[in-house]
Design a protein around this motif. Structure first.
Motif, mmCIF file in Angstrom:
data_model
loop_
_atom_site.group_PDB
_atom_site.id
_atom_site.type_symbol
_atom_site.label_atom_id
_atom_site.label_comp_id
_atom_site.label_asym_id
_atom_site.label_seq_id
_atom_site.Cartn_x
_atom_site.Cartn_y
_atom_site.Cartn_z
ATOM 1 N N VAL A 113 0.852 -1.202 0.000
ATOM 2 C CA VAL A 113 0.000 0.000 0.000
ATOM 3 C C VAL A 113 0.883 1.244 0.000
ATOM 4 O O VAL A 113 0.684 2.178 -0.778
ATOM 5 C CB VAL A 113 -0.952 0.003 1.220
ATOM 6 C CG1 VAL A 113 -1.712 1.326 1.309
ATOM 7 C CG2 VAL A 113 -1.924 -1.167 1.136
ATOM 8 N N LEU A 156 -5.120 -4.218 0.431
ATOM 9 C CA LEU A 156 -6.154 -3.767 1.381
ATOM 10 C C LEU A 156 -7.140 -4.899 1.654
ATOM 11 O O LEU A 156 -7.574 -5.103 2.793
ATOM 12 C CB LEU A 156 -6.901 -2.549 0.818
ATOM 13 C CG LEU A 156 -6.114 -1.236 0.737
ATOM 14 C CD1 LEU A 156 -6.851 -0.211 -0.132
ATOM 15 C CD2 LEU A 156 -5.876 -0.650 2.138
ATOM 16 N N SER A 171 -8.071 -6.831 5.119
ATOM 17 C CA SER A 171 -9.441 -7.061 5.600
ATOM 18 C C SER A 171 -9.632 -8.513 5.993
ATOM 19 O O SER A 171 -10.236 -8.817 7.021
ATOM 20 C CB SER A 171 -10.466 -6.740 4.503
ATOM 21 O OG SER A 171 -10.657 -5.370 4.381
ATOM 22 N N LEU A 184 -4.571 4.414 5.454
ATOM 23 C CA LEU A 184 -5.995 4.251 5.190
ATOM 24 C C LEU A 184 -6.639 5.616 4.929
ATOM 25 O O LEU A 184 -7.491 5.758 4.039
ATOM 26 C CB LEU A 184 -6.658 3.563 6.395
ATOM 27 C CG LEU A 184 -7.987 2.864 6.176
ATOM 28 C CD1 LEU A 184 -7.935 1.945 4.964
ATOM 29 C CD2 LEU A 184 -8.376 2.060 7.410
ATOM 30 N N CYS A 240 -5.915 6.319 1.379
ATOM 31 C CA CYS A 240 -6.631 5.426 0.458
ATOM 32 C C CYS A 240 -8.116 5.793 0.361
ATOM 33 O O CYS A 240 -8.721 5.696 -0.698
ATOM 34 C CB CYS A 240 -6.517 3.971 0.918
ATOM 35 S SG CYS A 240 -4.855 3.326 0.794
ATOM 36 N N MET A 241 -8.680 6.239 1.507
ATOM 37 C CA MET A 241 -10.102 6.568 1.514
ATOM 38 C C MET A 241 -10.400 7.775 0.635
ATOM 39 O O MET A 241 -11.548 8.037 0.287
ATOM 40 C CB MET A 241 -10.568 6.880 2.944
ATOM 41 C CG MET A 241 -10.655 5.630 3.818
ATOM 42 S SD MET A 241 -10.747 6.013 5.573
ATOM 43 C CE MET A 241 -12.174 7.029 5.644
ATOM 44 N N ASP A 251 -8.654 8.294 -2.305
ATOM 45 C CA ASP A 251 -8.063 8.049 -3.620
ATOM 46 C C ASP A 251 -9.077 8.375 -4.716
ATOM 47 O O ASP A 251 -10.291 8.277 -4.518
ATOM 48 C CB ASP A 251 -7.635 6.582 -3.732
ATOM 49 C CG ASP A 251 -6.637 6.366 -4.855
ATOM 50 O OD1 ASP A 251 -5.429 6.469 -4.597
ATOM 51 O OD2 ASP A 251 -7.077 6.123 -5.999
ATOM 52 N N VAL A 269 -10.265 1.619 -5.035
ATOM 53 C CA VAL A 269 -9.378 1.798 -3.878
ATOM 54 C C VAL A 269 -10.220 2.231 -2.677
ATOM 55 O O VAL A 269 -10.077 1.710 -1.568
ATOM 56 C CB VAL A 269 -8.278 2.846 -4.174
ATOM 57 C CG1 VAL A 269 -7.442 3.127 -2.921
ATOM 58 C CG2 VAL A 269 -7.381 2.376 -5.316
ATOM 59 N N ARG A 270 -11.134 3.175 -2.904
ATOM 60 C CA ARG A 270 -11.990 3.644 -1.797
ATOM 61 C C ARG A 270 -12.867 2.492 -1.295
ATOM 62 O O ARG A 270 -13.035 2.294 -0.087
ATOM 63 C CB ARG A 270 -12.865 4.811 -2.261
ATOM 64 C CG ARG A 270 -12.077 6.008 -2.761
ATOM 65 C CD ARG A 270 -12.881 7.294 -2.749
ATOM 66 N NE ARG A 270 -14.089 7.252 -3.551
ATOM 67 C CZ ARG A 270 -14.156 7.483 -4.866
ATOM 68 N NH1 ARG A 270 -13.037 7.740 -5.529
ATOM 69 N NH2 ARG A 270 -15.300 7.442 -5.516
ATOM 70 N N SER A 283 -12.306 -0.728 -1.273
ATOM 71 C CA SER A 283 -11.557 -1.666 -0.435
ATOM 72 C C SER A 283 -11.133 -1.016 0.879
ATOM 73 O O SER A 283 -11.075 -1.682 1.909
ATOM 74 C CB SER A 283 -10.334 -2.190 -1.186
ATOM 75 O OG SER A 283 -10.770 -3.026 -2.241
ATOM 76 N N SER A 284 -10.836 0.306 0.860
ATOM 77 C CA SER A 284 -10.406 0.914 2.123
ATOM 78 C C SER A 284 -11.572 1.014 3.108
ATOM 79 O O SER A 284 -11.366 0.868 4.315
ATOM 80 C CB SER A 284 -9.705 2.261 1.902
ATOM 81 O OG SER A 284 -10.434 3.066 1.040
#
Length: 846
Positions: free
Chosen positions: A585, A614, A618, A641, A644-645, A647, A652-653, A655-656
């Motif tokens: 990441v 990511l 999880s 994170l 990533c949130m 992105d 990507v969002r 999965s984050s």
């Protein structure tokens, strides 16, 4: 050579020289002249804006003067050059181009007419939208009627160009074409019997597109069009047959399909079935005579890029395991993907598949008599096509096939041992299409023999059979779930043995079969003997692969499933796996940062590395629960994170947010300090245009509020209105509705005063979306929230009380205290109804 060309490009005369060689140096041989033109085309692509105007004008003039060169190769090259200049924005600044080309169509000289048409066809292909816009003054108003006149030309090559030009404008519904649609269709009909196969192919292509765009115009002639297409689907020229076969695929998607085709099935079905045989050329390309090739390494171009499907959080439903999300692609189709070209066999099989879904059992009377002859045929090619037919109709005709399956399945299992690899591989695929039925029978009847034989095929000496068997086994695992537990030892032995045997491409499919096994049997995998078999080869691969290797994707996905299934059994392996995911990441974010600051210096990163990492994190959080605490404490995952949130890439969002929810459940103390920063981001991502992002953000909010309790209060306003809006939106996918309802209920559970006033705005859709969910923790907390809110605002549900009763009735066995809450509310309302005249206790109070 390339360096040399770059130097030559410094001289403006170089391009003059190239056009001179192409158009005027007739003493040179054609390939050299053509090459000179292609080098010029590449220069135009790269540097046209730097050409001096005199050079540009000279090139344009020379092209138009020589479009009728006697050599077809030179004409085609000039055509490519013209369309390259045109697509460089030059259609606007070269106003004489289209009128001149259209004018040259009238030339008495065949070469000039053909060359101009070739150039026009390329321009129509490259710039169809621009040609139909006001930017150029609507040239199609002149061009389309002009093209239609040439449908009757004496040269087949020119007829073919004319149809191909018009065909470019069907899908975009160009106005000039719509104004001439009847002339166009009549002209196509006039060419129905053309002796030239290119012309026939273009006629078929036109009719297929018209079916999508102007079916209203075809309906009056539908009977004769179908008759024509039945003939063309059997055309001796495979390209024509393939274009014609597309007609059935397209027709199946039209509402009129059933009524238009039912009278023709008796002719159509045998034609489609006949088209499903491998052609001789297929068999040569597939090395159908090579039985054992497992020791030959794969060539890298055979390995198709795979796409990681990011995590979507879904709920468990009544009757069966958790359902797949709506936005998930169906990709279980065909069996011989390595012939990556679409061909008649695949198109016929796809058409039969969609028609089976339209006609269901009505198809069988036309098929069953044929199938018997095919399935037991001595010629393997015919037998193989019969097995493909059986697989193609599995979805649509399942009900009607059930009576025959007790006989057919054992026959197919026998075909798994056929001496021909292509028969063995298709039998794997077809059996996987009937896996659902196999699993519904007593295990000894079909499941056990099928599993035993499929496991042998996983170790087949032929790579194509290994691949088909592995994919089929993954499908069987999904259907059988815990039915496989008694055979786990045997299954793992086979899959682990395959590890040492497989070449590159099939290894990637093997990871999927192992991951699916873990998903299917869950915690039953957490036995020391199973862990001992499975983990060493997986970890060996993990250590072998570099951080840049795309083979990490399927391996990470596989490990994510394994970690979730093994739970505490994964502890000995978790540290290096966790660290590497965080590194992946971090590397990807760093590279994205450098790329955004200096795009000319750095490559754009492949964000799939980050998404897959990511998702594995999880899986670890979900499997290990509280055990991830120390790992999270020693890493900067929360900072990563946060990035990533935000992105730009939705996956990507998505999965984050899944990871945020899983970390919230596993180790909230590490998440809590970040909530004030995270909540606004979650609020802005409640946008149902990105279904899966919105879904996971919604779920994460629900998990956070269960941990925050009353401290959630300052954040309610950031999210509540969006959630209420989503639950009331028409056509919202079921998964998103359910997660939204759960989260609204949970917000009400922790902050009833803030949420209860909104009850009338969401209670009805809330109740209808949760009535099919299984009893579980999420449902429990959401219903508690609703009950508390009804206590605060009983008036808010009066209008929709019947829906609440229905939702309560969906519980199989609620916990005792929840049952009491239900009882009080239902009882309170009953009192209310009986004693409306005596204004006593408010409903639900008490």
């Amino acid at each position: 050579m390339p360096q040399k060309l770059e130097q030559l490009n410094q001289f403006p005369d170089f391009n003059n020289y190239l056009i001179f060689v192409l158009t005027s140096l007739k003493s040179e041989d054609e390939p050299t002249r053509s090459l000179s033109g292609l080098i010029l085309k590449n220069n135009v692509k790269a540097h046209y804006q730097n050409f001096p105007p005199t050079v540009a004008d000279f090139i344009k003039r020379e092209c138009l003067n020589n479009i009728g060169d006697p050599s077809p190769l030179i004409r085609a090259t000039i055509g490519i050059l013209i369309t390259t200049i045109a697509s460089k924005g030059e259609l606007q600044t070269w106003p004489e181009l289209l009128p001149q080309l259209c004018n040259l169509l009238n030339s008495e000289d065949y070469n000039t007419c053909e060359g101009s048409f070739g150039a026009l066809q390329k321009i129509c292909e490259d710039s169809s939208e621009l040609l139909d816009s006001d930017a150029l003054n609507r040239p199609l108003n002149i061009m389309i009627p002009k093209f239609l006149q040439f449908f009757k030309h004496c040269s087949p090559k020119i007829r073919s160009h004319a149809i191909a030009c018009v065909n470019q404008f069907i899908i975009g519904r160009a106005q000039a074409l719509m104004d001439n649609i009847d002339t166009f269709i009549e002209s196509l009909f006039a060419l129905a019997g053309d002796e030239d196969c290119e012309v026939r192919k273009n006629v078929c292509r036109a009719l297929v597109m018209l079916l999508e765009v102007r079916i209203d115009r075809l309906i009056p002639h539908m009977h004769s069009i179908i008759q024509y297409m039945l003939q063309r689907t059997q055309d001796p020229d495979e390209n024509v047959a393939l274009e014609a076969c597309e007609f059935w695929l397209t027709l199946a998607e039209q509402p009129i399909c059933k009524e238009a085709l039912s009278g023709h099935l008796v002719q159509l079905i045998p034609i489609l079935v006949n088209g499903m045989k491998y052609s001789e050329i297929d068999i040569i390309l597939l090395k159908g005579d090579v039985e054992e090739d497992e020791t030959i390494p794969d060539s890298e171009q055979d390995i198709k890029p795979r796409f990681h499907k990011s995590r979507t959080v879904t709920l468990q439903h009544e009757g069966g395991e958790g359902e797949e999300g709506e936005d998930i692609d169906e990709d279980d189709d065909d069996d011989d993907d390595t012939l990556s070209d679409w061909n008649l066999r695949k198109c016929s099989a796809a058409a039969l598949d969609v028609l089976a879904n339209v006609f269901r059992e009505e198809l069988l009377p036309h098929l069953l008599p044929l199938l018997k002859g095919l399935l037991f045929h001595p010629d393997w090619v015919i037998k193989e096509s019969g097995i493909l037919v059986l697989g193609a109709i599995a979805e649509g005709c399942m009900q009607g096939m059930v009576p025959y399956l007790p006989e057919l399945i054992p026959h197919l299992i026998q075909c798994l041992c056929d001496k021909k690899a292509l028969v063995r591989s298709i039998a794997c695929w077809t059996l996987s299409r009937y896996a659902h039925w196999v699993v519904s029978q007593p295990p000894d009847a079909h499941l056990k023999p099928l599993m035993t034989e499929l496991l042998k095929r996983i170790l087949d000496g032929n790579k194509r059979v290994q691949e088909a068997a592995c994919s089929a086994f993954a499908t069987l695992e999904e259907e059988a779930c815990t039915e496989l537990v008694p055979y786990l030892s045997f299954i793992l032995d086979t899959l682990v043995f395959a590890f040492g045997k497989y070449q590159h491409k099939n290894l990637l499919i093997l990871y999927d079969a192992i991951g699916t096994l873990a998903d299917s049997v869950g915690h039953h995998l957490n036995q020391p003997e199973y862990i001992q078999k499975l983990m060493p080869p997986l970890i060996a691969k993990w250590n072998e692969l570099k951080d840049e290797d795309k083979d990490l994707f399927p391996l990470l996905e596989c490990l994510s499933s394994v970690a979730t299934a093994l739970q505490s059994g994964f502890l000995p392996y978790c540290e290096p796996v966790y660290q590497r995911c965080v590194t992946l990441v971090q590397k990807t974010l760093a590279q994205a940062m450098m790329y955004s600051q200096q795009p000319d210096q750095y490559e754009a990163p492949d964000k799939d590395f980050m998404i897959v990492a990511l998702d594995l994190l999880s899986g670890l959080a979900e499997g290990l629960g509280g055990h991830v605490d120390t790992l999270v404490a020693r890493s900067n995952i929360m900072t990563l994170l946060f990035q990533c949130m935000q992105d730009t890439m939705p996956e990507v969002r998505q999965s984050s947010f899944a990871l945020l929810g899983d970390l919230t459940k596993a180790c909230f103390p590490h998440v809590k300090p970040c909530i004030a920063e995270f909540m606004p981001i979650l609020g802005t991502n409640l946008n149902p245009e990105f279904i899966s992002v919105c879904n996971n953000a919604t779920w994460a909010i629900g998990e956070i509020c269960m941990q925050m309790g009353v401290e959630m209060q300052p954040y309610i306003a950031m999210v509540l209105n969006q959630l209420v809006e989503i639950i009331n939106r028409p056509n919202t996918p079921k998964t998103l509705l359910e997660n939204t309802a759960i989260t609204i209920g949970r917000l009400g559970y922790v902050c009833p005063q803030e949420v209860a006033p909104m009850l009338p705005q969401f209670i009805r859709p809330w109740c209808t979306s949760l009535r099919n969910i299984r009893d579980n923790e999420e449902k429990d907390s959401a219903f508690r929230g609703i009950c508390i809110m009804i206590g605060v605002n009983p008036g808010g549900v009066v209008q929709d009380f019947i829906f609440f009763c229905d939702a309560v009735a969906s519980w199989v066995n609620p916990k005792d205290d929840l049952r009491d809450m239900f009882y009080k509310i239902l009882h309170g309302f009953k009192e209310q109804v009986l004693h409306t005249h005596s204004r006593g206790e408010p409903a639900g109070g008490g």
